[in-house]
Design a protein around this motif. Structure first.
Motif, PDB file in Angstrom:
ATOM      1  N   LEU A 267      47.372  15.300  38.871  1.00 42.69           N
ATOM      2  CA  LEU A 267      47.626  16.717  38.576  1.00 42.69           C
ATOM      3  C   LEU A 267      46.361  17.377  38.051  1.00 42.69           C
ATOM      4  N   TYR A 268      45.702  16.729  37.091  1.00 41.31           N
ATOM      5  CA  TYR A 268      44.459  17.286  36.537  1.00 41.31           C
ATOM      6  C   TYR A 268      43.364  17.347  37.598  1.00 41.31           C
ATOM      7  N   ALA A 269      43.264  16.291  38.408  1.00 39.17           N
ATOM      8  CA  ALA A 269      42.244  16.268  39.462  1.00 39.17           C
ATOM      9  C   ALA A 269      42.494  17.361  40.490  1.00 39.17           C
ATOM     10  N   ASP A 270      43.755  17.546  40.885  1.00 41.15           N
ATOM     11  CA  ASP A 270      44.093  18.575  41.879  1.00 41.15           C
ATOM     12  C   ASP A 270      43.800  19.984  41.355  1.00 41.15           C
ATOM     13  N   LEU A 271      44.141  20.224  40.094  1.00 44.21           N
ATOM     14  CA  LEU A 271      43.864  21.540  39.501  1.00 44.21           C
ATOM     15  C   LEU A 271      42.358  21.801  39.461  1.00 44.21           C
ATOM     16  N   PHE A 272      41.589  20.757  39.132  1.00 46.75           N
ATOM     17  CA  PHE A 272      40.134  20.895  39.098  1.00 46.75           C
ATOM     18  C   PHE A 272      39.588  21.199  40.496  1.00 46.75           C
ATOM     19  N   ILE A 273      40.073  20.469  41.500  1.00 44.50           N
ATOM     20  CA  ILE A 273      39.605  20.670  42.874  1.00 44.50           C
ATOM     21  C   ILE A 273      39.956  22.072  43.369  1.00 44.50           C
ATOM     22  N   LEU A 274      41.201  22.509  43.129  1.00 44.24           N
ATOM     23  CA  LEU A 274      41.623  23.841  43.578  1.00 44.24           C
ATOM     24  C   LEU A 274      40.835  24.935  42.875  1.00 44.24           C
ATOM     25  N   ALA A 275      40.609  24.757  41.566  1.00 48.52           N
ATOM     26  CA  ALA A 275      39.834  25.758  40.819  1.00 48.52           C
ATOM     27  C   ALA A 275      38.396  25.802  41.332  1.00 48.52           C
ATOM     28  N   CYS A 276      37.811  24.629  41.580  1.00 47.11           N
ATOM     29  CA  CYS A 276      36.441  24.580  42.104  1.00 47.11           C
ATOM     30  C   CYS A 276      36.367  25.239  43.473  1.00 47.11           C
ATOM     31  N   GLY A 277      37.307  24.916  44.349  1.00 51.23           N
ATOM     32  CA  GLY A 277      37.299  25.505  45.689  1.00 51.23           C
ATOM     33  C   GLY A 277      37.402  27.015  45.658  1.00 51.23           C
ATOM     34  N   THR A 278      38.312  27.529  44.822  1.00 47.05           N
ATOM     35  CA  THR A 278      38.508  28.983  44.734  1.00 47.05           C
ATOM     36  C   THR A 278      37.307  29.681  44.120  1.00 47.05           C
ATOM     37  N   LEU A 279      36.833  29.167  42.996  1.00 51.92           N
ATOM     38  CA  LEU A 279      35.704  29.805  42.302  1.00 51.92           C
ATOM     39  C   LEU A 279      34.415  29.704  43.111  1.00 51.92           C
ATOM     40  N   ILE A 280      34.172  28.529  43.694  1.00 48.69           N
ATOM     41  CA  ILE A 280      32.953  28.358  44.479  1.00 48.69           C
ATOM     42  C   ILE A 280      33.000  29.214  45.736  1.00 48.69           C
ATOM     43  N   GLY A 281      34.201  29.373  46.316  1.00 45.37           N
ATOM     44  CA  GLY A 281      34.347  30.256  47.478  1.00 45.37           C
ATOM     45  C   GLY A 281      34.006  31.695  47.136  1.00 45.37           C
ATOM     46  N   ALA A 282      34.488  32.164  45.981  1.00 44.72           N
ATOM     47  CA  ALA A 282      34.184  33.528  45.548  1.00 44.72           C
ATOM     48  C   ALA A 282      32.698  33.680  45.234  1.00 44.72           C
ATOM     49  N   LEU A 283      32.134  32.698  44.514  1.00 42.72           N
ATOM     50  CA  LEU A 283      30.717  32.763  44.153  1.00 42.72           C
ATOM     51  C   LEU A 283      29.831  32.669  45.392  1.00 42.72           C
ATOM     52  N   GLY A 284      30.249  31.833  46.342  1.00 44.76           N
ATOM     53  CA  GLY A 284      29.475  31.706  47.572  1.00 44.76           C
ATOM     54  C   GLY A 284      29.428  33.011  48.351  1.00 44.76           C
ATOM     55  N   SER A 285      30.564  33.687  48.422  1.00 46.95           N
ATOM     56  CA  SER A 285      30.604  34.984  49.116  1.00 46.95           C
ATOM     57  C   SER A 285      29.751  36.020  48.397  1.00 46.95           C
ATOM     58  N   TYR A 286      29.842  36.019  47.082  1.00 48.22           N
ATOM     59  CA  TYR A 286      29.083  36.985  46.280  1.00 48.22           C
ATOM     60  C   TYR A 286      27.586  36.814  46.498  1.00 48.22           C
ATOM     61  N   LEU A 287      27.124  35.565  46.402  1.00 49.71           N
ATOM     62  CA  LEU A 287      25.688  35.302  46.554  1.00 49.71           C
ATOM     63  C   LEU A 287      25.222  35.529  47.991  1.00 49.71           C
ATOM     64  N   SER A 288      26.078  35.223  48.975  1.00 49.08           N
ATOM     65  CA  SER A 288      25.692  35.376  50.371  1.00 49.08           C
ATOM     66  C   SER A 288      25.549  36.845  50.768  1.00 49.08           C
ATOM     67  N   LEU A 289      26.263  37.733  50.075  1.00 48.91           N
ATOM     68  CA  LEU A 289      26.217  39.168  50.416  1.00 48.91           C
ATOM     69  C   LEU A 289      25.017  39.884  49.826  1.00 48.91           C
ATOM     70  N   LYS A 290      24.371  39.260  48.839  1.00 46.22           N
ATOM     71  CA  LYS A 290      23.288  39.933  48.132  1.00 46.22           C
ATOM     72  C   LYS A 290      22.221  40.464  49.059  1.00 46.22           C
ATOM     73  N   LYS A 291      21.825  39.648  50.022  1.00 43.54           N
ATOM     74  CA  LYS A 291      20.738  40.017  50.940  1.00 43.54           C
ATOM     75  C   LYS A 291      21.091  41.268  51.733  1.00 43.54           C
ATOM     76  N   PHE A 292      22.320  41.356  52.223  1.00 43.60           N
ATOM     77  CA  PHE A 292      22.709  42.465  53.088  1.00 43.60           C
ATOM     78  C   PHE A 292      23.014  43.741  52.309  1.00 43.60           C
ATOM     79  N   LEU A 293      23.363  43.601  51.029  1.00 45.14           N
ATOM     80  CA  LEU A 293      23.658  44.774  50.205  1.00 45.14           C
ATOM     81  C   LEU A 293      22.377  45.461  49.726  1.00 45.14           C
ATOM     82  N   ARG A 294      21.238  44.817  49.904  1.00 48.04           N
ATOM     83  CA  ARG A 294      19.976  45.458  49.508  1.00 48.04           C
ATOM     84  C   ARG A 294      19.519  46.474  50.547  1.00 48.04           C
ATOM     85  N   VAL A 295      20.155  46.447  51.740  1.00 46.75           N
ATOM     86  CA  VAL A 295      19.706  47.345  52.825  1.00 46.75           C
ATOM     87  C   VAL A 295      19.976  48.792  52.410  1.00 46.75           C
TER      88      VAL A 295
END
Length: 295
Positions: A267-295
């Protein structure tokens, strides 16, 4: 953020995932594999830490008394041991009990003890367990100077080597988990960056017509969170199946091995994995957009 904006972001997230089906599938697969590796190493770290705690709990001090100690003196030493700071349990080992233990260890060769006759060379002793293994050395040096105490043993060299081993196991495991988190983030960012790159024109057009940076970011971040959550769910399912299977085999083959039970560990491992997947997905999108938002 208005209700209509939220509905728009959710709708656009669903459309984008469907429209870029192959890319979305590739992203979820990459996230799932990354989180699967992270999850397995997390379970390895948790079991390593549990093993270290188990080994430390086995550390105890044995207080051997002189044969001349009277019943009152034995009782007095017992009470003094119980009142010492950090002592959680004091077990009395009589001379007869010590002899029986030795016979059990000898097994078929116990007949060798017949040569002793009725003599019992084993001393009366107390086995002392403490809350923190680090206390053992100080307690032993204090107890061995008590009257009627012959010696206090705790296997100093073994204990020191054990402490060094558990420190290495814990530190190495923690460093590895942190490294894998960053590695997972790097992989997911580059995967999501491909999705953003494929839609770069859409981002530039929205920027030109006056859309704010956060208005552009939200659909991509929600998409990243959805992909990360999807990959996390797949990783959790595989991790759970592998761990249940392996732990069952280990319990059958090595019943004495202190492996963590599936519940609530998974249960603890699954919650950690799901939280990591969700947060890293959001952070990955945020950082990936930086380059294109400077246009």
């Amino acid at each position: 953020m208005s209700l209509s904006s939220k509905e728009y972001f959710i709708r656009e997230t669903g459309k984008s995932i469907k429209r870029n089906g192959i890319m979305s599938f590739a992203s979820i697969s990459t996230v799932a594999v990354s989180l699967l590796v992270l999850g397995m190493f997390l379970l390895m770290y948790l079991n390593t830490d549990n093993l270290a705690k188990y080994l430390e709990s086995q550390v105890e001090m044995t207080v051997y008394l002189e044969d001349t100690a009277t019943g009152e003196e034995v009782a007095d030493i017992r009470e003094k041991l119980k009142k010492m700071e950090g002592v959680v349990k004091v077990t009395e080992v009589t001379k007869a009990m010590a002899m029986d233990r030795f016979k059990n260890r000898l097994g078929d060769q116990a007949t060798l003890l017949k040569a002793l006759g009725k003599d019992n060379p084993f001393p009366f002793s107390f086995e002392v367990q403490v809350d923190k293994p680090e206390r053992i050395k100080a307690l032993a040096s204090q107890v061995e100077h008590w009257p009627k105490v012959e010696t206090a043993k705790f296997g100093q060299e073994v204990v020191e080597h054990l402490f060094s081993l558990t420190r290495v196991l814990r530190l190495g495991g923690a460093v590895l988990i942190v490294f894998l988190c960053f590695a997972t983030l790097f992989i997911i960012i580059n995967t999501i960056r491909l999705t953003v790159f494929a839609r770069r024109r859409e981002v530039v057009i929205m920027k030109y017509v006056g859309a704010t940076d956060w208005f552009i970011r939200w659909p991509f971040m929600l998409e990243g969170m959805t992909l990360g959550l999807g990959g996390g769910i797949i990783a959790c399912a595989i991790v759970d199946l592998i761990y249940v299977s392996l732990s069952g085999r280990l319990h059958t083959t090595f019943a004495f091995f202190p492996i963590l039970q599936s519940w609530p560990t998974l249960l603890y491992a699954d919650l950690f994995i799901l939280a990591c997947g969700t947060l890293i997905g959001a952070l990955g999108s945020y950082l990936s957009l930086k380059k294109f938002l400077r246009v």
